[in-house]
Design a protein around this motif. Sequence first.
Motif, mmCIF file in Angstrom:
data_model
loop_
_atom_site.group_PDB
_atom_site.id
_atom_site.type_symbol
_atom_site.label_atom_id
_atom_site.label_comp_id
_atom_site.label_asym_id
_atom_site.label_seq_id
_atom_site.Cartn_x
_atom_site.Cartn_y
_atom_site.Cartn_z
ATOM 1 N N LEU A 148 0.827 -1.201 0.000
ATOM 2 C CA LEU A 148 0.000 0.000 0.000
ATOM 3 C C LEU A 148 0.867 1.259 0.000
ATOM 4 O O LEU A 148 0.608 2.219 -0.734
ATOM 5 C CB LEU A 148 -0.920 0.012 1.224
ATOM 6 N N ALA A 149 1.915 1.224 0.820
ATOM 7 C CA ALA A 149 2.788 2.393 0.931
ATOM 8 C C ALA A 149 3.533 2.660 -0.371
ATOM 9 O O ALA A 149 3.621 3.807 -0.832
ATOM 10 C CB ALA A 149 3.782 2.184 2.076
ATOM 11 N N LEU A 150 4.090 1.625 -0.980
ATOM 12 C CA LEU A 150 4.849 1.797 -2.216
ATOM 13 C C LEU A 150 3.958 2.254 -3.364
ATOM 14 O O LEU A 150 4.339 3.120 -4.159
ATOM 15 C CB LEU A 150 5.568 0.500 -2.581
ATOM 16 N N CYS A 151 2.780 1.673 -3.467
ATOM 17 C CA CYS A 151 1.853 2.084 -4.529
ATOM 18 C C CYS A 151 1.443 3.540 -4.354
ATOM 19 O O CYS A 151 1.408 4.321 -5.318
ATOM 20 C CB CYS A 151 0.620 1.183 -4.533
ATOM 21 N N ALA A 152 1.129 3.913 -3.119
ATOM 22 C CA ALA A 152 0.740 5.298 -2.851
ATOM 23 C C ALA A 152 1.876 6.255 -3.146
ATOM 24 O O ALA A 152 1.684 7.305 -3.779
ATOM 25 C CB ALA A 152 0.298 5.433 -1.392
ATOM 26 N N ALA A 153 3.086 5.906 -2.716
ATOM 27 C CA ALA A 153 4.233 6.803 -2.877
ATOM 28 C C ALA A 153 4.606 6.993 -4.340
ATOM 29 O O ALA A 153 4.807 8.124 -4.804
ATOM 30 C CB ALA A 153 5.430 6.258 -2.094
ATOM 31 N N HIS A 154 4.688 5.901 -5.078
ATOM 32 C CA HIS A 154 5.132 6.006 -6.474
ATOM 33 C C HIS A 154 4.067 6.625 -7.380
ATOM 34 O O HIS A 154 4.411 7.304 -8.357
ATOM 35 C CB HIS A 154 5.547 4.626 -6.984
ATOM 36 N N ALA A 155 2.809 6.402 -7.069
ATOM 37 C CA ALA A 155 1.755 7.029 -7.870
ATOM 38 C C ALA A 155 1.609 8.507 -7.535
ATOM 39 O O ALA A 155 1.589 9.366 -8.426
ATOM 40 C CB ALA A 155 0.423 6.301 -7.647
ATOM 41 N N ALA A 156 1.527 8.824 -6.258
ATOM 42 C CA ALA A 156 1.304 10.212 -5.840
ATOM 43 C C ALA A 156 2.492 11.105 -6.173
ATOM 44 O O ALA A 156 2.321 12.272 -6.544
ATOM 45 C CB ALA A 156 1.014 10.265 -4.343
ATOM 46 N N ALA A 157 3.710 10.575 -6.040
ATOM 47 C CA ALA A 157 4.894 11.381 -6.323
ATOM 48 C C ALA A 157 4.943 11.816 -7.781
ATOM 49 O O ALA A 157 5.477 12.878 -8.109
ATOM 50 C CB ALA A 157 6.158 10.603 -5.970
ATOM 51 N N ARG A 158 4.386 10.993 -8.670
ATOM 52 C CA ARG A 158 4.375 11.328 -10.093
ATOM 53 C C ARG A 158 3.107 12.065 -10.506
ATOM 54 O O ARG A 158 3.061 12.667 -11.583
ATOM 55 C CB ARG A 158 4.541 10.058 -10.924
ATOM 56 N N ALA A 159 2.085 12.017 -9.665
ATOM 57 C CA ALA A 159 0.814 12.666 -10.013
ATOM 58 C C ALA A 159 0.938 14.182 -10.059
ATOM 59 O O ALA A 159 0.197 14.854 -10.788
ATOM 60 C CB ALA A 159 -0.268 12.264 -9.004
ATOM 61 N N GLY A 160 1.867 14.732 -9.280
ATOM 62 C CA GLY A 160 2.034 16.180 -9.269
ATOM 63 C C GLY A 160 2.948 16.708 -10.361
ATOM 64 O O GLY A 160 3.031 17.924 -10.576
ATOM 65 N N LEU A 161 3.641 15.818 -11.083
ATOM 66 C CA LEU A 161 4.578 16.261 -12.116
ATOM 67 C C LEU A 161 3.909 17.050 -13.244
ATOM 68 O O LEU A 161 4.454 18.075 -13.670
ATOM 69 C CB LEU A 161 5.337 15.053 -12.679
ATOM 70 N N PRO A 162 2.753 16.616 -13.763
ATOM 71 C CA PRO A 162 2.122 17.407 -14.827
ATOM 72 C C PRO A 162 1.789 18.836 -14.393
ATOM 73 O O PRO A 162 2.003 19.788 -15.159
ATOM 74 C CB PRO A 162 0.852 16.608 -15.145
ATOM 75 N N ALA A 163 1.277 18.996 -13.175
ATOM 76 C CA ALA A 163 0.963 20.336 -12.675
ATOM 77 C C ALA A 163 2.235 21.159 -12.524
ATOM 78 O O ALA A 163 2.268 22.350 -12.871
ATOM 79 C CB ALA A 163 0.233 20.238 -11.334
ATOM 80 N N PHE A 164 3.291 20.545 -12.018
ATOM 81 C CA PHE A 164 4.569 21.234 -11.862
ATOM 82 C C PHE A 164 5.100 21.678 -13.214
ATOM 83 O O PHE A 164 5.564 22.822 -13.375
ATOM 84 C CB PHE A 164 5.567 20.299 -11.175
ATOM 85 N N MET A 165 5.041 20.802 -14.217
ATOM 86 C CA MET A 165 5.499 21.127 -15.560
ATOM 87 C C MET A 165 4.666 22.232 -16.191
ATOM 88 O O MET A 165 5.176 23.053 -16.953
ATOM 89 C CB MET A 165 5.446 19.877 -16.447
ATOM 90 N N SER A 166 3.386 22.238 -15.858
ATOM 91 C CA SER A 166 2.475 23.226 -16.447
ATOM 92 C C SER A 166 2.642 24.606 -15.830
ATOM 93 O O SER A 166 2.532 25.625 -16.529
ATOM 94 C CB SER A 166 1.025 22.746 -16.277
ATOM 95 N N LEU A 167 2.907 24.656 -14.528
ATOM 96 C CA LEU A 167 2.938 25.934 -13.811
ATOM 97 C C LEU A 167 4.332 26.566 -13.750
ATOM 98 O O LEU A 167 4.449 27.781 -13.638
ATOM 99 C CB LEU A 167 2.406 25.734 -12.387
ATOM 100 N N VAL A 168 5.376 25.745 -13.807
ATOM 101 C CA VAL A 168 6.747 26.268 -13.695
ATOM 102 C C VAL A 168 7.391 26.257 -15.074
ATOM 103 O O VAL A 168 7.509 25.194 -15.702
ATOM 104 C CB VAL A 168 7.582 25.420 -12.714
ATOM 105 N N PRO A 169 7.842 27.389 -15.582
ATOM 106 C CA PRO A 169 8.421 27.445 -16.934
ATOM 107 C C PRO A 169 9.748 26.707 -17.010
ATOM 108 O O PRO A 169 10.466 26.591 -16.006
ATOM 109 C CB PRO A 169 8.614 28.950 -17.169
ATOM 110 N N PRO A 170 10.115 26.216 -18.187
ATOM 111 C CA PRO A 170 11.410 25.553 -18.351
ATOM 112 C C PRO A 170 12.555 26.535 -18.136
ATOM 113 O O PRO A 170 12.473 27.698 -18.520
ATOM 114 C CB PRO A 170 11.389 25.045 -19.798
#
Length: 262
Positions: A148-170
Amino acid sequence: MMSRAEILKDVVADLRIASSFVTIVPVAASKPAADGSIARATWALPVAGLLVGLFGAAVFALASKLGLAPSMAALLALAATTLITGALHEDGLADTADGLGGGRTRERKLEIMRDSRIGSYGTCALILSFGLRWSALAGIANPWAVMLALCAAHAAARAGLPAFMSLVPPARRDGLASRAGAPPGRSVAIAFAVGTLTLALALGPAKALVGLVLLSLAGLGLARLAIRQIGGQTGDILGAFEQVGEILILLVAAAFLQTVGG
């Protein structure tokens, strides 16, 4: 209007791109970037993360079944997830620590982040990352709770990447983050929903909320630091974001899942 077959084809294509981008599993012929395929496929990053977590959990369960102590099983699980991802995110964390910690100017920081050699800051960051994740998994101990912990960690840690990429310029015009482009709003929303749902199912609504707050604060802090020091995000910054998120969720899980299964 797209047919169901076309929609399914696009979904499978996105899953293949996301999986090939964050793992070494050869499920796609190439890793497109400039055509926007990666940006569109970012919704599937938490799904790919879920598969990585399950792989690590399977290794932990097998090690436990063979009679190995939780500490050794935890180390093997971490080795498995690092292997299947090609240490992609660990490399980003180390480069980010070296660049943001070692350079004095924006240009020097970016130069350091592109250097394949690892410095003192990067070494310390990796030691802390592996140490915190290992101690969290060893403390949880129970194979079901570890899954449960590994699934939650690996999914949630990557779930915020699209928002980060969208809001923070390269930070660079010629970097991977720039070539990949900003994810569309739909991909951001789906990734967030998948990550949130995984957190809630694995940890429960209250603990999931704690995890989301910590992830949001970490993302805001890293975004502010990256913008101030190098003018935006890079592929290494994204890797660091994933690592920090993974650590935070595992620590939250360790605080609440130690008694699961006795």
